[in-house]
Write an enzyme that holds these catalytic residues in place. Structure first.
Site, short mmCIF file in Angstrom:
data_model
loop_
_atom_site.label_atom_id
_atom_site.label_comp_id
_atom_site.label_asym_id
_atom_site.label_seq_id
_atom_site.Cartn_x
_atom_site.Cartn_y
_atom_site.Cartn_z
N HIS A 9 0.80 -1.23 0.00
CA HIS A 9 0.00 0.00 0.00
C HIS A 9 0.84 1.28 0.00
O HIS A 9 0.31 2.37 0.23
CB HIS A 9 -0.95 -0.01 1.20
CG HIS A 9 -2.12 -0.93 1.01
ND1 HIS A 9 -2.10 -1.97 0.14
CD2 HIS A 9 -3.36 -0.94 1.57
CE1 HIS A 9 -3.27 -2.61 0.18
NE2 HIS A 9 -4.05 -2.00 1.04
N ASP A 58 -9.07 -1.62 -0.35
CA ASP A 58 -8.60 -0.60 0.59
C ASP A 58 -8.55 0.79 -0.04
O ASP A 58 -7.56 1.52 0.10
CB ASP A 58 -7.23 -0.97 1.17
CG ASP A 58 -7.33 -2.13 2.16
OD1 ASP A 58 -8.40 -2.28 2.78
OD2 ASP A 58 -6.35 -2.87 2.31
#
Length: 218
Positions: free
Chosen positions: A152, A178
Site C-alpha cells: 500500500h 482498501d
C-alpha cells in the site's frame, strides 16, 4: 490497511468448511467484499483467467479460487510472500507466527499453500512467488479479472496498476481493495490508482463495496 479479524489465527489446518468460510483464514478482506469478488469474477467467465496481487495467507484466494472453479478457469495469485511494509518486524501488523527465524524474514507462503490445499482448491489456484512488476513484464495473456491488494505504498500500488491494468480484457473487471477517499480513514495509494483508472477513460466505475472498488474495462 485494516487489521485482521480479532483473534483469527493464520490457520494451519482450516476446518472442513473452509471453502465456504474463508473468514477462518487470517487476512484483511470483509466477507461482503469477498462475496463481491466471487460475483464479479464469475461474471467474466470466458474473457480470461483471474489474477490477484497480494495473496498473504490465502483469504482472497479462497474466494477467487471458488470463483475460478465455478467459471472453469484458473486464479493466478501473485505475492513475494515476504509481507508488505506494515507486516515487517516492529511495524503495526507484524505477526510473529509468520516470521521465519531461519530466513530472518516474513514468509506467508507455507500458510497460503496449506490453506489452499485444505480448501481443496489447488487445481484452480496457481501461486506465483515474486514481485508483481517482474511477473507483469513477462505476462501476455488477457485477463478476465484482476484484484489489486498488494503493498500500500505509492510505489507498490503504482507498480501494480502500471503492470496489470491494461492486461484486463475489454469487458473484464479490475477490483482495487482498501480504497479510502477520505484520508482520515486510511492510506491514499489505492485511492490514487483508482482515480487513475477512471481518468484513463479505459475503465468505468461499477460498484463500491465497503473499501472495494470495482471497475469494468471499456
Amino acid at each position: 490497511m485494516r487489521s485482521p479479524s480479532a483473534g483469527a489465527p493464520c490457520v494451519t489446518h482450516p476446518p472442513a468448511d473452509a471453502l465456504t468460510d474463508p473468514q477462518s483464514i487470517k487476512g484483511f478482506l470483509d466477507p461482503e467484499e469477498g462475496a463481491a469478488l466471487v460475483r464479479y469474477a464469475v461474471a467474466t467467465a470466458g474473457l480470461g483467467p483471474f489474477l490477484e496481487i497480494g495473496g498473504y495467507c490465502g483469504k482472497s484466494a479462497l474466494y477467487l479460487g471458488t470463483a475460478a472453479k465455478a467459471a472453469g478457469t484458473r486464479l493466478f495469485s501473485i505475492d513475494h510472500h515476504r509481507g508488505s511494509e506494515e507486516h515487517q518486524p516492529g511495524e503495526e501488523y507484524f505477526d510473529p507466527e509468520l516470521y521465519d527465524e531461519v530466513a530472518g524474514a516474513v514468509d506467508t507462503l507455507p500458510a497460503f499453500r496449506r490453506n489452499i490445499y485444505a480448501a481443496g482448491l489447488e487445481p484452480w489456484v496457481i501461486a506465483m512467488v515474486g514481485k508483481s512488476a517482474d511477473i507483469a513484464a513477462y505476462w501476455s495473456t488477457p485477463l478476465g479479472f484482476v484484484f489489486i491488494d498488494g503493498g500500500h505504498s505509492m510505489t507498490a500500488a503504482q507498480a501494480d496498476y502500471d503492470g496489470w491494468a491494461m492486461k484486463v480484457a475489454p469487458g473484464g473487471i479490475l477490483a482495487i481493495h482498501d480504497v479510502f477517499p477520505n484520508p482520515e480513514d486510511g492510506g491514499r495509494p489505492p485511492y490514487e490508482i483508482w482515480k487513475q483508472a477512471v481518468a484513463s477513460k479505459q475503465y468505468e466505475p461499477v460498484e463500491r463495496i465497503r473499501t472495494l472498488e470495482v471497475l469494468r474495462r471499456l
